[in-house]
Enzyme design. Structure first.
Site, PDB file in Angstrom:
ATOM      1  CG  ASP A 442      38.925  46.433  52.660  1.00 54.21           C
ATOM      2  OD1 ASP A 442      38.432  45.294  52.646  1.00 54.21           O
ATOM      3  OD2 ASP A 442      38.240  47.473  52.739  1.00 54.21           O
ATOM      4  CG  ASP A 504      31.712  46.449  54.912  1.00 54.84           C
ATOM      5  OD1 ASP A 504      32.613  46.700  55.735  1.00 54.84           O
ATOM      6  OD2 ASP A 504      31.902  46.417  53.686  1.00 54.84           O
TER       7      ASP A 504
HETATM    8  C1  DGJ Z   1      35.179  47.567  52.703  1.00 58.56           C
HETATM    9  C2  DGJ Z   1      35.375  47.617  54.188  1.00 58.56           C
HETATM   10  O1  DGJ Z   1      34.761  46.548  54.808  1.00 58.56           O
HETATM   11  C3  DGJ Z   1      34.862  48.937  54.719  1.00 58.56           C
HETATM   12  O2  DGJ Z   1      34.965  48.964  56.109  1.00 58.56           O
HETATM   13  C4  DGJ Z   1      35.647  50.038  54.085  1.00 58.56           C
HETATM   14  O3  DGJ Z   1      36.979  49.969  54.490  1.00 58.56           O
HETATM   15  C5  DGJ Z   1      35.542  49.945  52.579  1.00 58.56           C
HETATM   16  N1  DGJ Z   1      35.888  48.651  52.084  1.00 58.56           N
HETATM   17  C6  DGJ Z   1      36.425  50.980  51.918  1.00 58.56           C
HETATM   18  O4  DGJ Z   1      36.420  50.867  50.556  1.00 58.56           O
END
Ligand code: DGJ
Length: 677
Positions: A442, A504
């Site tokens: 990430d 997300d």
């Molecule tokens: C952002 C990501 O896009 C989510 O899927 C998740 O992993 C969160 N970060 C975790 O902090």
């Protein structure tokens, strides 16, 4: 092999490019478009043949492969550089062309500016994708400051009409924007330090009878513009956006641009198909070939930071029963990470949540026959972390400026060897100790002032370097690229990764447009698409399990909810969705993709080959017509016959009149298998 002709000609399967070679000058762009028959070249050379318009330099400067500056070309230059204000003009004085099959390297030397520029072009005859990159060499005795180096300068024909680019934000990626091409410049620039949610580094240009696409394989700042050329064409430049003072080349030093993937096809679907083929050819899969994309369970929206080993084992049981194949433990597993205010950098298991480490959970998951995956965010550091307390100077910063946090975090200086080594040791330790088959990688913020001297480029190269080192030492581990969803989706990072977390926002209605935009550039097997909870966490909207399954189907399918809380009915529907995905994934992920729209808001996409297609029809809003017209399927072969369900059809009927559909409600979908007879 030295090149001897007047023309550089490269043929793809369905496209051709032609440049005119002029001794001592940059080659001139003559043609990039639909395939010309072998042997066809321009009727006449351009150099010194076209009439000189009034009020023009006597030495003509047509549009070239690397347009110059200050020497009679008045359009955008392909290079802006100087030595403390001197040596700022650019005009090739020598040109060397090397061609070997489908690859050409053109080296332009400018003895006055004391630089050399090499443009490398390679046209893949199968995908019809042209890969272009540029290297600049400082041949002078003083540093050369570089402001712009086009990775590619592409010609667009006079009949180019509109440019379709993609904007957006966190939770709303790939928002399609169409702009008319006019004599005013069209420009998109991203200064967020990573690929960004709001500025996809590529676009599609729609021209009369054909379409062009280009994308920059780069995960940092970027710029693209389309500028009218005074012969009626347009030039399209793409490259890395450099901050003031970011690149200063020492004598003898080189700067190589990222690659541009560019293609010309009959329409936007053809552009997407060519891009998909090119990206597939660049992928580095464990074992050298993609295996069927395993069904994911991701813990994020089901658990967030609230990790409890016993509950997660229950979840793993439920996941295995549902047919899940990979269990990904998301954020919240490491030292004191109880919310998003702390701990990034402290990459060891939290001893409160996991007193015996992650081993027991990971082993439990694998004992159930699933792979174990782990979330990390290596490039980040929280001020509240052991790492920051030990190495506050490792965070990117500018003396005299405040530390600007985003999601409470700062960015590590990935240009520093000791930072990359620390991250490597931590990650390699986890990969050595635990049965980890997958990392979700990430990056949850934009970069602001990246370093005392701007080091956005170093940041990208540092991340690529760390990824490459881990891939080399742990070749069986797959990696997912994520940046708050789709903030780092590009062909550059695809070299090191195997999946993109598209957004997300898992709301199935929002996902329809996001995924359609994504598919313009990247193949479906890399598109993370999950069934989320209802109500959807990002929007609060509720959709049926059937519709959530339907929208997640075409990509790399996953589930992101607490399975233990699903009722009997939804669990059964989800099981059907998973079974259907497993049955279809080979056809969904290995063929071509076509997308289109029918009447009255109907959307469709087809994945597969001309022989066997999976046709997915999606309706978001309820029908406004009492009776729906036929859905025309232009990708079918009008001369063949097809079976859809129990019925046989003439291809011509489906192409010209269309398929009769049953009534669909709002937020509904239909999946049909179309087989050529
Ligand atoms: C952002 C990501 O896009 C989510 O899927 C998740 O992993 C969160 N970060 C975790 O902090």
């Amino acid at each position: 092999m030295p090149h001897s002709d007047t023309w550089i000609v490269l043929h793809g399967h369905a496209s051709t490019l032609i440049l005119e070679v002029v001794p001592g000058e940059a080659p001139l762009w003559c043609y990039w478009g639909a395939r010309l028959p072998d042997g066809v070249t321009p009727a006449a050379v351009l150099r010194s043949t076209r009439p000189t318009p009034s009020f023009s330099p006597d030495f003509d400067q047509p549009f070239s492969l690397v347009p110059g500056l200050g020497q009679g070309w008045f359009g955008e230059p392909g290079l802006r550089a100087h030595r403390q204000g001197r040596d700022w003009t650019f005009q090739a004085t020598d040109c060397a062309v090397e061609q070997s099959g489908q690859q050409v390297a053109v080296t332009l030397t400018d003895v006055a500016a004391k630089i050399a520029v090499t443009a490398r072009l390679s046209l893949d005859p199968h995908s019809d994708v042209l890969t272009v990159s540029t290297t600049l060499t400082n041949q002078g005795h003083a540093p050369l400051d570089v402001q712009w180096l086009a990775a590619a300068v592409l010609p667009l024909p006079d009949h180019a009409r509109t440019v379709r680019s993609f904007s957006g934000r966190h939770n709303t990626e790939f928002v399609a924007v169409e702009d008319q091409l006019t004599r005013s410049q069209w420009r998109r620039e991203n200064r967020r330090g990573l690929t960004s949610h709001d500025c996809v580094p590529g676009a599609v240009v729609l021209a009369d009878g054909c379409a062009y696409g280009a994308q920059l394989a780069w995960s940092g700042n970027h710029c693209q513009f389309i500028d009218w050329v005074d012969d009626g064409r347009w030039q399209w430049q793409l490259g890395e956006a450099l901050m003031p003072g970011e690149i200063s080349l020492a004598p003898g030093e080189c700067l190589t641009s990222p690659e541009v993937l560019a293609t010309c096809a009959a329409d936007a679907n053809g552009v997407a198909q060519n891009f998909h083929a090119a990206i597939r050819a660049r992928m580095d899969w464990p074992g050298a070939a993609m295996r069927p994309r395993p069904v994911h369970l991701n813990t994020w929206e089901g658990f967030y930071f609230d990790h409890d080993e016993a509950a997660l084992k229950d979840l793993a049981d439920a996941a295995a029963r549902a047919g899940i194949e990979r269990f990904v433990l998301d954020d919240g597993w490491f030292h004191r990470r109880n919310d998003d205010t702390s701990s990034l950098g402290d990459w060891w298991p939290d001893d409160v949540k996991y007193p015996r480490g992650l081993g027991p959970l990971a082993d439990y998951v694998t004992s159930l026959g699933m792979e174990f995956g782990l979330w990390v965010e290596p490039e980040m550091i929280n001020p509240n972390s052991e790492l920051y307390r030990a190495h506050p100077d490792w965070a990117l910063q500018v003396a005299g400026r405040p530390l600007i946090t985003a999601r409470n975090q700062l960015v590590l200086d990935m240009g520093r060897d000791e930072v990359r080594d620390y991250l490597y040791e931590r990650l390699a330790g986890l990969l050595n100790e635990l049965p980890i088959g997958y990392l979700k990688w990430d990056h949850n913020r934009d970069l602001t002032a990246a370093g005392e001297r701007p080091s956005f480029r170093r940041q990208v190269l540092g991340a690529y370097g760390l990824l490459a080192r881990l891939r080399r030492d742990f070749p069986a581990v797959e990696i997912e690229a994520c940046a708050g969803g789709g903030g780092r989706i590009d062909a550059g990072i695809a070299r090191y990764t195997h999946r993109f977390w598209t957004s997300d926002n898992i709301d199935a209605v929002s996902r329809v447009a996001i995924q359609r935009g994504y598919l313009q550039f990247f193949p479906p097997e890399l598109m993370g698409s999950h069934v989320g909870a209802a109500p959807a966490h990002a929007t609060g909207r509720i959709q049926t399990m059937r519709f959530r399954n339907h929208v997640a189907l075409p990509g790399h399918f996953g589930v992101e909810l607490d399975l233990r809380k699903l009722g009997e009915h939804d669990l059964e529907r989800l099981g059907e969705g998973i079974a259907r995905y497993k049955a279809l994934r080979d056809r969904l992920h290995r063929g071509q993709v076509w997308q289109g729209a029918g009447a009255d808001g109907l959307l469709w996409q087809a994945h597969g080959t001309a022989e066997a297609l999976v046709l997915m029809i999606t309706r978001i809003d309820p029908q406004t017509q009492r009776h729906a017209p036929g859905l025309r399927l232009p990708m079918l072969d009008a001369t063949r016959r097809y079976r859809i369900g129990e019925t046989e059809y003439a291809g011509a009927w489906l192409v010209q009149h269309g398929l009769a559909l049953p009534p669909l409600r709002g937020e509904d979908g239909l999946v049909l298998e179309v087989t050529a007879l």
